[in-house]
Design an enzyme around this catalytic site. Structure first.
Site, short mmCIF file in Angstrom:
data_model
loop_
_atom_site.label_atom_id
_atom_site.label_comp_id
_atom_site.label_asym_id
_atom_site.label_seq_id
_atom_site.Cartn_x
_atom_site.Cartn_y
_atom_site.Cartn_z
N GLU A 1 -1.48 -11.76 -27.31
CA GLU A 1 -0.72 -11.94 -26.02
C GLU A 1 -0.10 -13.31 -25.70
O GLU A 1 0.41 -13.64 -24.61
CB GLU A 1 -1.30 -11.23 -24.77
N HIS B 1 0.94 -1.34 0.06
CA HIS B 1 -0.09 0.00 0.27
C HIS B 1 0.68 1.19 0.01
O HIS B 1 0.44 2.35 -0.51
CB HIS B 1 -1.04 0.09 1.12
N ARG C 1 -9.18 -2.25 -18.17
CA ARG C 1 -9.05 -3.52 -17.45
C ARG C 1 -10.41 -3.77 -16.46
O ARG C 1 -10.25 -3.56 -15.32
CB ARG C 1 -7.66 -3.78 -16.36
N CYS D 1 -1.07 -2.50 -25.91
CA CYS D 1 -1.36 -1.73 -24.76
C CYS D 1 -0.76 -2.56 -23.46
O CYS D 1 -0.87 -1.99 -22.25
CB CYS D 1 -2.82 -2.30 -24.64
N ASN E 1 2.69 -7.70 -22.12
CA ASN E 1 3.08 -8.33 -20.37
C ASN E 1 2.91 -9.70 -20.32
O ASN E 1 3.85 -10.68 -20.06
CB ASN E 1 2.37 -7.54 -19.51
N ASP E 2 1.84 -10.27 -21.26
CA ASP E 2 1.80 -11.85 -21.00
C ASP E 2 2.59 -12.44 -22.25
O ASP E 2 3.02 -13.18 -22.17
CB ASP E 2 0.37 -11.93 -21.16
N ARG F 1 5.75 -13.67 -14.87
CA ARG F 1 5.89 -12.41 -14.78
C ARG F 1 5.60 -11.98 -13.30
O ARG F 1 5.82 -10.87 -13.03
CB ARG F 1 4.99 -11.48 -15.73
N ARG G 1 -11.83 -4.32 -22.08
CA ARG G 1 -11.29 -5.52 -22.22
C ARG G 1 -12.16 -6.10 -21.24
O ARG G 1 -12.51 -6.11 -20.03
CB ARG G 1 -9.90 -5.71 -21.76
C1 PEP Z 1 -0.73 -7.37 -21.23
O1 PEP Z 1 -0.75 -8.72 -20.98
O2 PEP Z 1 0.15 -7.09 -21.65
C2 PEP Z 1 -1.80 -6.86 -20.98
C3 PEP Z 1 -1.80 -5.50 -21.24
O3 PEP Z 1 -2.52 -7.42 -20.10
P1 PEP Z 1 -2.41 -7.54 -18.24
O4 PEP Z 1 -1.18 -6.91 -18.00
O5 PEP Z 1 -3.88 -7.03 -17.75
O6 PEP Z 1 -2.44 -9.28 -18.52
MG MG Z 2 -2.53 -9.81 -20.36
#
Ligand code: PEP
Ligand code: MG
Length: 552
Positions: free
Chosen positions: A430, A188, A295, A501, A453-454, A464, A331
Site C-alpha cells: 500500500e 451515525h 481490520r 483488499c 486505498n492507501d 484520502r 491484519r
Molecule cells: C487500504 O489501504 O487499501 C486498506 C485496505 O487498508 P485501510 O483502508 O484500512 O487503510
Molecule cells: Mg491501508
C-alpha cells in the site's frame, strides 16, 4: 418537480412521502433561583432519569441494530458521568444562582463549540452527541414527554441532521429512506442506514426545507439525488431502477455456492473485508470464500484500554471457528493517521498520514505487538489463519517482524501452548516503495494483499480523508493500475499469491483488468461478494494482452 443533490451513503431507491423531522425547539429562559442547592438537586434528578432513558434506548438499539450501533447510547451515558460537563452545569447554577435548564444549555454551547473546533473528525462529530444528551436533559428538566416515534408508513425522513437517539427511536419497518441537509459519510445516520440497508442521501444543503413535509418524494441512494413531487417520467424511471435493483438482488442469491470462474475457465478467490465479529453474519450470508482483511485495529478502537491477550484470542478464535476452515487473514494493528486511539498517547503530527502509524508503531512497541501476535498464534489452531502486516516499506521491517514472531513462537513452545505450523504471513502493498521493491519483498513472505486505498493516496499525493480532493482522484489512473500489475507479476515470479483488499477490488469496471493480470484474490465488503461473482462469471478474458493494454 424539485431536485436536490447530495451524497448517496446507502444504496437503493426510496419512494414515499416526506416526513420532515423537526427537533422541538425548547425555549430556554434565564431564570434567577433563590435556592441553588435545590436547583442542583433538580438537575441531578433529571440526570438520573436521562441515564435510565439512555439505558432503555441501548436495549432497544441492541435488539434492532446490533451491539456496534447500540454502543453510542453507552457513550451517551458515559458523557453524563463526565466531571467537566457536570461541574460546568453545577457551577453555573451555584455561582450565578441560575436555573438548571439555562446552565445545561450554556454548558452545551460551550462544549459543542470546543468539540467542533477539534482537528480530529471523529471528535468533531461528537458535538452532535453533546447536543443530543443536553436536549434530553432539558426535556427531563421541563418534564416533557418522550417523542417516541416520528415515523409513518413509507416515510422518507427529511431532517437538517439526525442525532442517534432520534434515528434509533424510529420504526424501521416503516421508513423508506433518509435525507439530511447536513451530515457526513461517517455520521451515525449514514452508518445506521447502511446497517439497516435503507437508502440514504446526506448533505443536500439548505434547500432541504420543511415545506416539503407530506409531499411525495423519491430518494436515490445510489446517485445522491432526491426528487420532490416527481413528474410521471421520473417516477416511472425510478420505479424501474428500484425493480431492477430488487430483481438483481434476488437473482444474485442464485449465485450462492457457485464458483468464481470466468467463461474461459479462470478462477479467482472472492473474500470479504470485516471490522469485527458483527460482520460475520453478512460474510456467511453472502457466501464469501474467506476473510481477506480483518481490520484488527477495530478491537483496539472499540476499547477504552489495550485489549489484553485473552480478549483478542477469544475474538480471533471465534472468527476462525465461524469460518470453519476457510482462510481468515487478520491484519495486525493499523492505527495512526485517521485512526487515533487516546490510550496509545500518540504525539500530534503535522502530516499524520505520513507519520507514526501501523507497523511502525508495532515495531517501536514490541510489547504491544507481541500481545497481538501471541493471541493470533494461540487462535491459529482453530482454523486457517493468515497474518498480514500493514504499511510495509522495506525488507528490514519484515526481518524485524520475523524476529519478533520467532520470539513469540519460542515463548509459546516453552509454555507448551499449541499453535498451527502453517500460518501464512503476508504484507500489504500500500506504499509506492513496497511496489518498487516488490520483487525483493516477495522472497520474504507468503502473499501480497494490495491496499489500494492507501496506495492511491500515496501515489497520487491525495489525502484520502479530504472530501474536497475527491474530484482530483482518478482511481483508474494508469500509475495505480501499473503498480498493481507490477506487484502481482513480482508475486507470481516468486511463486506467491497476490490479492487486492482495498476498495478498488470491488470496482466492477476493473474486474476484467484484475483477471487479465492474474490477480489471485479480491477481498471486498460482504455485500459486494455476489455482484462481483456475477461479474466474473460474465467476463471473457481470452485476449489478456488487449485487455491490459486498454487499461494501462
Ligand atoms: C487500504 O489501504 O487499501 C486498506 C485496505 O487498508 P485501510 O483502508 O484500512 O487503510
Ligand atoms: Mg491501508
Amino acid at each position: 418537480m424539485k431536485i436536490l443533490h447530495g451524497k448517496g451513503v446507502s444504496g437503493g431507491i426510496a419512494i414515499g412521502r416526506v416526513k420532515f423531522h423537526k427537533r422541538e425547539n425548547m425555549l430556554i429562559k434565564r431564570i434567577h433561583v433563590e435556592n441553588p442547592e435545590k436547583e442542583t438537586e433538580r438537575f441531578r434528578k433529571a440526570r438520573e432519569i436521562t441515564i435510565s432513558e439512555l439505558k432503555n434506548l441501548y436495549e432497544k438499539a441492541l435488539k434492532e441494530v446490533g451491539k456496534a450501533n447500540a454502543q453510542i447510547f453507552e457513550i451517551h451515558q458515559m458523557m453524563l458521568d463526565d466531571s467537566d460537563y457536570l461541574e460546568s452545569v453545577e457551577n453555573i447554577i451555584r455561582s450565578q444562582n441560575l436555573n438548571a435548564e439555562y446552565a445545561v444549555s450554556v454548558t452545551c454551547d460551550n462544549f459543542t463549540e470546543m468539540f467542533s473546533a477539534m482537528d480530529n473528525e471523529y471528535m468533531r462529530e461528537r458535538s452532535a452527541d453533546i447536543k443530543d444528551i443536553s436536549a434530553r436533559l432539558i426535556k427531563n428538566l421541563m418534564n416533557k414527554p418522550e417523542n417516541t416515534d416520528i415515523t409513518e408508513k413509507n416515510s422518507i425522513i427529511f431532517a437538517v441532521d439526525l442525532v442517534p437517539s432520534e434515528t434509533v427511536q424510529m420504526n424501521k419497518s416503516e421508513i423508506a429512506g433518509f435525507c439530511t441537509a447536513e451530515g457526513s459519510a461517517n455520521s451515525h445516520t449514514a452508518i445506521l442506514a447502511r446497517t439497516m440497508n435503507i437508502p440514504a442521501v446526506i448533505g443536500t444543503g439548505s434547500e432541504l426545507s420543511e415545506e416539503f413535509d407530506g409531499m411525495e418524494a423519491i430518494a436515490d441512494g445510489f446517485s445522491g439525488t432526491v426528487y420532490i413531487n416527481p413528474d410521471e417520467k421520473t417516477k416511472s424511471e425510478m420505479l424501474k431502477k428500484r425493480d431492477d435493483e430488487l430483481l438483481k438482488r434476488k437473482l444474485l442469491q442464485n449465485l450462492k455456492d457457485k464458483e468464481n470462474i470466468t467463461p474461459d475457465g479462470q478462477k479467482i478467490n472472492i473474500y470479504a473485508n470485516i471490522g469485527g465479529l458483527n460482520d460475520l453474519g453478512s460474510v456467511l450470508e453472502n457466501d464469501a470464500g474467506g476473510i481477506g482483511l480483518f481490520r484488527s485495529e477495530f478491537l483496539y478502537l472499540e476499547s477504552s484500554d489495550f485489549p489484553d491477550e485473552e480478549t483478542q484470542f477469544r475474538c480471533y478464535k471465534k472468527v476462525l471457528e465461524c469460518m470453519a476452515g476457510k482462510k481468515v487473514i487478520v491484519r495486525t494493528l493499523d492505527i495512526g493517521a485517521d485512526k487515533q486511539i487516546d490510550y496509545f498517547k500518540l504525539k500530534k503530527e503535522e502530516n499524520p498520514a505520513l507519520g507514526f502509524r501501523a507497523v511502525r508503531i508495532c515495531l517501536a512497541n514490541p510489547d504491544i505487538f507481541k500481545v497481538q501476535l501471541r493471541a493470533l498464534y494461540r487462535a491459529s489452531v482453530f482454523g486457517n489463519l493468515g497474518i498480514m502486516f500493514p504499511m510495509i516499506i522495506s525488507c528490514d521491517e519484515i526481518l524485524q517482524i520475523k524476529k519478533i514472531i520467532s520470539e513469540v513462537k519460542n515463548e509459546l513452545k516453552s509454555s507448551g501452548i499449541p499453535f498451527s505450523s502453517d500460518i501464512e504471513t503476508g504484507i500489504m502493498i500500500e506504499t509506492p516503495a513496497s511496489v518498487m521493491i516488490s520483487d525483493i519483498l516477495a522472497k520474504e513472505v507468503d502473499f501480497f494483499s494490495i491496499g489500494t486505498n492507501d496506495l492511491i493516496q500515496y501515489t497520487l499525493a491525495l489525502d484520502r480523508q479530504n472530501p474536497e480532493l475527491e474530484k482530483f482522484c482518478d482511481t483508474h489512473h494508469k500509475a495505480i493500475l501499473r503498480m498493481i500489475k507490477t506487484a502481482v507479476e513480482n508475486a507470481h515470479k516468486n511463486n506467491i499469491w497476490a490479492g487486492i483488499c482495498g476498495e478498488l477490488g470491488s470496482d466492477l469496471e476493473l474486474t476484467e483488468f484484475f483477471l487479465a493480470i492474474g490477480t489471485d484474490e479480491l477481498s471486498v465488503s460482504p455485500s459486494m461478494v455476489l455482484p462481483l461473482r456475477e461479474k466474473i462469471r460474465n467476463t471473457h478474458i481470452e485476449n489478456k494482452e488487449d485487455i491490459i493494454k486498454k487499461f494501462i
